[in-house]
Scaffold this active site. Structure first.
Site, mmCIF file in Angstrom:
data_model
loop_
_atom_site.group_PDB
_atom_site.id
_atom_site.type_symbol
_atom_site.label_atom_id
_atom_site.label_comp_id
_atom_site.label_asym_id
_atom_site.label_seq_id
_atom_site.Cartn_x
_atom_site.Cartn_y
_atom_site.Cartn_z
ATOM 1 C CB ALA A 1 2.389 9.192 -6.915
ATOM 2 C CD GLU B 1 -2.854 11.399 -1.738
ATOM 3 O OE1 GLU B 1 -3.778 12.177 -1.393
ATOM 4 O OE2 GLU B 1 -1.681 11.764 -1.876
ATOM 5 C CD GLU C 1 1.739 13.663 0.092
ATOM 6 O OE1 GLU C 1 2.007 13.052 -0.967
ATOM 7 O OE2 GLU C 1 1.410 13.087 1.139
ATOM 8 N N GLY D 1 0.987 13.705 -4.234
ATOM 9 C CA GLY D 1 2.422 13.968 -4.086
ATOM 10 C C GLY D 1 2.826 15.363 -4.567
#
Ligand code: CO8
Length: 281
Positions: A69, A137, A117, A114
């Site tokens: 992200a 993260e 993911e 992300g």
């Protein structure tokens, strides 16, 4: 193959029944901001009702697939903005994971947070030997919020998932293959050929069986074994009764290549799957 820029950072191309979506934001290693997340979700919603596309290849540009992200968007964001971003990312990741088409993620470089993911929402992951995958993260004092704690755990098991998530370390391409996160690794310039070869092979299969195969594996693995086994037999019964099933068997007996129904759409297939599940209860 003509390329169509459907968003400043998304490039779409099509060859026969295979679509390719390339994330192109090299200056931030492909990091996903809210705008790209929304565009990805819109793309997935339109693709799911495209009967002519059977396989999607998702890839990135340069040394990043998606480095996560966009962290700059987190900085100074309010709780409400952060929650909104989480909701949007959930919708986007779920939209990719539930596509009726077969999805191949060709990880060309960093697939972090992300980005990893998003790759985990695909049916297959192929990696460049230069790829690095991870869920870092924890180094930001956070944890994965795009399905990483759940999809990775289902793929590699609890202990390996905890090691990766709780240390935030990156996997090399070789380790990703050894761990079963990726099917195989290729030199960087061979990655897309590999992905396109796999995509062609998949796109040639009987369309109904292709989509049903994806569904029965994905849905079945979440259900108790007895339920999943019953579902498997219902799906097979439906395929046996289908034109494709009859054609495949007849072609074998007649020693000729099968001609599977080109018009059978994955959307129809999904409806049939839903009906089979309803029948099963
Ligand atoms: N967001 C924003 N910008 C990024 C990101 C990112 N995630 N990653 C890299 N960039 C930018 C850098 O800031 C840099 O920009 P600039 O040139 O303007 O300074 C440019 O990309 C190139 O990066 P580097 O210079 O750092 O390149 P290096 O080769 O030195 O390092 C790394 C590459 C190791 C990938 C490094 O950039 C890095 O650690 N990036 C951050 C990786 C990360 O922590 N990702 C996880 C983010 S959190 C997340 O994804 C949670 C998702 C949850 C789903 C949504 C629910 C809310």
């Amino acid at each position: 193959m003509t390329e169509n820029r459907i968003h400043p950072h998304l490039v779409l191309s099509r060859q026969g029944r295979v679509s390719e979506l390339r994330i192109d934001r090299q200056e931030a290693l492909g990091a996903l901001n809210l705008d790209i997340m929304q565009a990805l979700r819109r793309f997935a919603s339109s693709l799911r009702s495209d009967p002519d596309c059977r396989v999607l290849i998702l890839t990135g540009t340069g040394k990043g697939f998606v480095a996560g992200a966009d962290i700059s968007g987190y900085h100074g964001a309010s709780q409400a903005e952060f929650d909104g971003f989480q909701r949007m990312s959930r919708e986007t990741f779920d939209a990719f994971a539930s596509l009726p088409q077969i999805t191949i993620c060709a990880v060309n470089g960093y697939a972090l947070g992300g980005g990893f993911e998003l790759a985990l929402c695909c049916d297959f992951i192929l990696v460049s030997e230069k790829a690095k995958l991870g869920l870092p993260e924890i180094k930001l004092g956070l944890l994965p919020g795009g399905g990483g704690t759940q999809r990775l755990t289902r793929l590699v098991g609890r202990m390996r998932a905890k090691e990766l998530i709780l240390t935030g370390r990156f996997l090399s391409a070789v380790e990703a293959v050894e761990m079963g996160v990726a099917i195989r690794a290729q030199p960087p310039d061979g990655l897309m050929d590999d992905a396109r070869g796999l995509a062609r092979q998949l796109a040639e299969q009987a369309p109904l069986a292709l989509a049903e195969g994806k569904r029965v594996i994905d849905d079945g693995v979440e259900a108790p074994l007895a339920t999943a086994l019953t579902f498997e037999q219902r799906v097979l019964g439906g395929l046996f009764a289908s034109e494709d099933g009859r054609e495949g068997i007849a072609a074998f007996i007649e020693k000729r290549p099968p001609e599977f129904g080109a018009s059978t759409s994955v959307a129809e297939t999904k409806a049939e799957t839903a009906t089979a599940k309803e029948r099963h209860g």
